[in-house]
Each structure stands twice: as structure tokens, then as C-alpha cells.
Scaffold this active site. Structure first.
Site: not given
Ligand code: PGA
Length: 247
Positions: A93, A166
């Protein structure tokens, strides 16, 4: 579709239990149609496992050690997570990469450790705002994906690689890439995976400011196999609205 709730460090164990208990029927309903995964804090896993034992809702962890056991004070092994009923684990992550300086090499070790168990890694990739602004999204993603693709060539299980894209600049900011931008990035990720290993089975998830307001534009992107949801997963009704969009 697969919907992964990432509670991060936002809920204490009593609060996580209360959230799941209050909405147990709701979660069960969502899990009839989709794959629902709750990534809670390590300390709440056992309690949540008891609550979710008779349901199709899966448990996920947010991190694991690179080692399966050893004198590693404060670490939590993949084997221990598996013993707690965990089926998925986030690896890489962006908060772990940026704030805890996790390297690509460590992430590969975590995947190898998870591969000794039945836990499936959810491998997170994403470009920083700098990369994005300098037009370096693709090299950044390829750099993060390269080693895990090499590794998966040697894995008999899991055959499927779960990739959560992401963009770092989209996490917790309310910003999301435009649908056409996201389609292009997904296509580039797919092309890269296929060029490295044409037999690799994979699923592509999106994460970063997913909410009931942003889901519509993200949903236009194909192929989209699911979502990694942070902030919006802390409110069951909001989480449900996102999942229900795909009914
Ligand atoms: P968020 O976080 O949906 O609050 O933007 C996503 C993540 O960090 O996995």
C-alpha cells in the site's frame, strides 16, 4: 466484483466490532453477489473472524512480515494471519511504501511469505503526484509491477494476481483520475502484464477516493474487477451504495 474495505488504523477493535455487528445482515447481503473483503487492524482480526465465520464475507490483513516466523519483535507473520482466518493481505500500500519505506525487495518477500499460506496478496501500485505531473505514470507502475510478475511465474498458487491500482494523489484527497485517463492506465497495466507473462491471470482493482459520488465515473472503465476502498468503507451505508451501484 471484489470490494475491499481498508479500515487502515481508523477503528479501534471495539469500534470495528460495533461496525460489523450493526451491519452484519447488510454485509452478508452484499456478499451474496460480490466478493467482500474487510481489511481490519491486526488486533481486531480474531474478533471479526468470529463474527464473520458463518458468512461469505472474507477477512483481509493490511500488512505482514517478510518472514514466516522468528525473533522479530512486533512483526506479524503470514502464518499467524492465516491462523486468524485471513484470506487476503494488502502488499505495498502506498502508505507503507512512503511512510514505512517498504522497498520492492521487501514486498516480494512478503508475497513469498504469503505464498507459504493460503492468503492471497493484493499487490498495490500507484504513481505519486510528481510522477503523474511529469508524465511518468507508466514507468512508475512498471517498476512496481516488474518483480511481482517475475515472482508469480514461479507460483503454482495463487495463479491469479490481484493488482490494486491506486494513484497516490487520489488517496484520501477526493480526487480521482478522469475515466479516459484511467482507461488508458488500465490498458497500459494490462499490456505490461501480458508482455511479461502472457499466461498470467490477473484482476485489476481501482483505489483512491472511491465513494458513492465518484463510483459512476470510475465504473465506466473496463476491465474493472473491483475496488479498494478506504475512507468510504468506514460508513456501511456509503460502502453499500458503492457496491449496490454494480447490482
Ligand atoms: P481512500 O483510500 O478510499 O480513503 O482514498 C484508499 C486506500 O488507501 O486504499
Amino acid at each position: 466484483m471484489i470490494f475491499i474495505a481498508n479500515f487502515k488504523m481508523m477503528l479501534t477493535t471495539p469500534k470495528a466490532i460495533a461496525l460489523i455487528k450493526a451491519n452484519l445482515e447488510g454485509y452478508k447481503g452484499l456478499a451474496q453477489k460480490h466478493n467482500i473483503v474487510i481489511c481490519s487492524s491486526a488486533t481486531s482480526l480474531t474478533s471479526l473472524q468470529e463474527l464473520l465465520a458463518q458468512t461469505k464475507v472474507c477477512l483481509g490483513a493490511q500488512n505482514c512480515s517478510t518472514a514466516l516466523s522468528g525473533a522479530l519483535t512486533g512483526e506479524i507473520s503470514a502464518a499467524d494471519l492465516a491462523a486468524c482466518g485471513v484470506s487476503y493481505c494488502l502488499v505495498g500500500h502506498s502508505e507503507r511504501r512512503a511512510l514505512f519505506h517498504e522497498t520492492g525487495e521487501e514486498l516480494i518477500k512478503k508475497c513469498i511469505a504469503l505464498n507459504q499460506t493460503t492468503i492471497q496478496p493484493i499487490f498495490c501500485i500507484g504513481e505519486t503526484l510528481n510522477d503523474y505531473q511529469e508524465g511518468k505514470t507508466l514507468p512508475a507502475l512498471e517498476n512496481q509491477l516488474y518483480s511481482v510478475l517475475e515472482l508469480f511465474k514461479n507460483f503454482a498458487y495463487p495463479q491469479e494476481l490481484l493488482v490494486a491500482y491506486e494513484p497516490v494523489w487520489a488517496i484520501g484527497t477526493g480526487l480521482v483520475p478522469k475515466a479516459n485517463e484511467l482507461s488508458k492506465t488500465f490498458e497500459q497495466i494490462e499490456n505490461f502484464i501480458k508482455s511479461k507473462n502472457s499466461n498470467q491471470q490477473y484482476k485489476l482493482l481501482y483505489g483512491g477516493s472511491v465513494s458513492s459520488k465518484t463510483v459512476e465515473s470510475i465504473a465506466q472503465v473496463k476491465p474493472l474487477d473491483g475496488f479498494l476502498i478506504g475512507g468510504a468503507s468506514l460508513d456501511f451505508q456509503e460502502f453499500k451504495k458503492i457496491v449496490d451501484y454494480f447490482h
